[in-house]
Design an enzyme around this catalytic site. Sequence first.
Site, PDB file in Angstrom:
ATOM      1  CE  LYS A   1       4.658   0.640   1.258  1.00  0.00           C
ATOM      2  NZ  LYS A   1       3.340   0.675   0.629  1.00  0.00           N
TER       3      LYS A   1
ATOM      4  CD  GLN B   1       1.434   3.192  -1.242  1.00  0.00           C
ATOM      5  OE1 GLN B   1       2.463   2.534  -1.136  1.00  0.00           O
ATOM      6  NE2 GLN B   1       0.550   3.265  -0.259  1.00  0.00           N
TER       7      GLN B   1
ATOM      8  CG  ASP C   1       0.642  -4.636  -0.832  1.00  0.00           C
ATOM      9  OD1 ASP C   1       1.267  -4.437   0.220  1.00  0.00           O
ATOM     10  OD2 ASP C   1       0.330  -3.746  -1.640  1.00  0.00           O
TER      11      ASP C   1
END
Length: 282
Positions: free
Chosen positions: A51, A95, A118
């Site tokens: 990322k 995460q 997300d």
Amino acid sequence: MIISGKELSARMKSDMAAQVAEFPEKYGRVPHLAVVLVGDDPASVSYVTGKAKASEVVGIKNTTIRRPADISEAELLSLIDGLNADEGVDGILVQLPLPKHISEAKVIAAVDKSKDVDGFHPLNVAALWQKQECTEPCTPKGIIRMLKSAGVQISGKRAVVVGRSNIVGLPVAKLLLDENATVTIAHSRTADLPSVTRTADILVVAIGKPRFVTADMISDGAVVIDVGVNRDPETGKLCGDVDFAAAESKASVITPVPGGVGPMTIACLMENTIECFLRKMK
Ligand code: NDP
């Protein structure tokens, strides 16, 4: 036809880089993505590194905040509160998975909806299911992009999604439904799974079982999207949920692992970060 997520995501990132290059003049700065990594699980470290690399290519500012695996839930929630309040942060990604002593549901709900790149926040999920403006979760969004890029007609087709997780199975089923597919969701309790998967014009597999879907489970000419990321127990190499070598000859269109859905997920994360930034700026 093999859809290369690697190539498609590279094109997306290059287009986004051109877009972001104009932001300092237009808005005074570039988007800023904060990524929180708890612990040092190798898979999570590798995802977070991917990322950060993609952010660099696109020109997005990326701050990776690392905390030890024994951080308390309260400390993590307070870190998120700080990022929510920080005007200079446009996107927040925690995460997953988190250590067992931390509630993922609480952490996901703690992220400000407008910074939820997300698309996992309950309000974003609700907005998705009610067809309101929302941040679409990255993997399902990437899958629809891949289908469209390959010229696959979705409307009117029979889609079967194997897997019903919150992050892949359920939202991709919803996005396929929004594209007017007729959608079946299968799971571990589905009776006679092969007879269900064989009805699919478009088969999306997200179960996390190496090469589980065999050629006999796929109808001739089906479009097969393999979301799985597994270690092959024999070779130790990355492999998908679909037995690619066998499925390739039956499918009309198929995605590889690696180099398929994975890179698209990251490209869509970049896109979501830009979207959150632009919503704020506008
Ligand atoms: P989860 O473990 O959360 O969900 C797995 C789903 O698969 C469950 O709904 C489960 O059913 C179903 N399932 C498990 N075994 C079977 C079976 N034998 N037959 C039918 N259904 C079954 O996984 P995720 O959705 O998070 O991830 C799935 C895979 O996709 C993993 O390999 C993961 O690494 C990968 N992934 C890849 C991403 C990418 O960017 N490429 C992003 C996210 C995930 P039930 O609900 O009944 O238990």
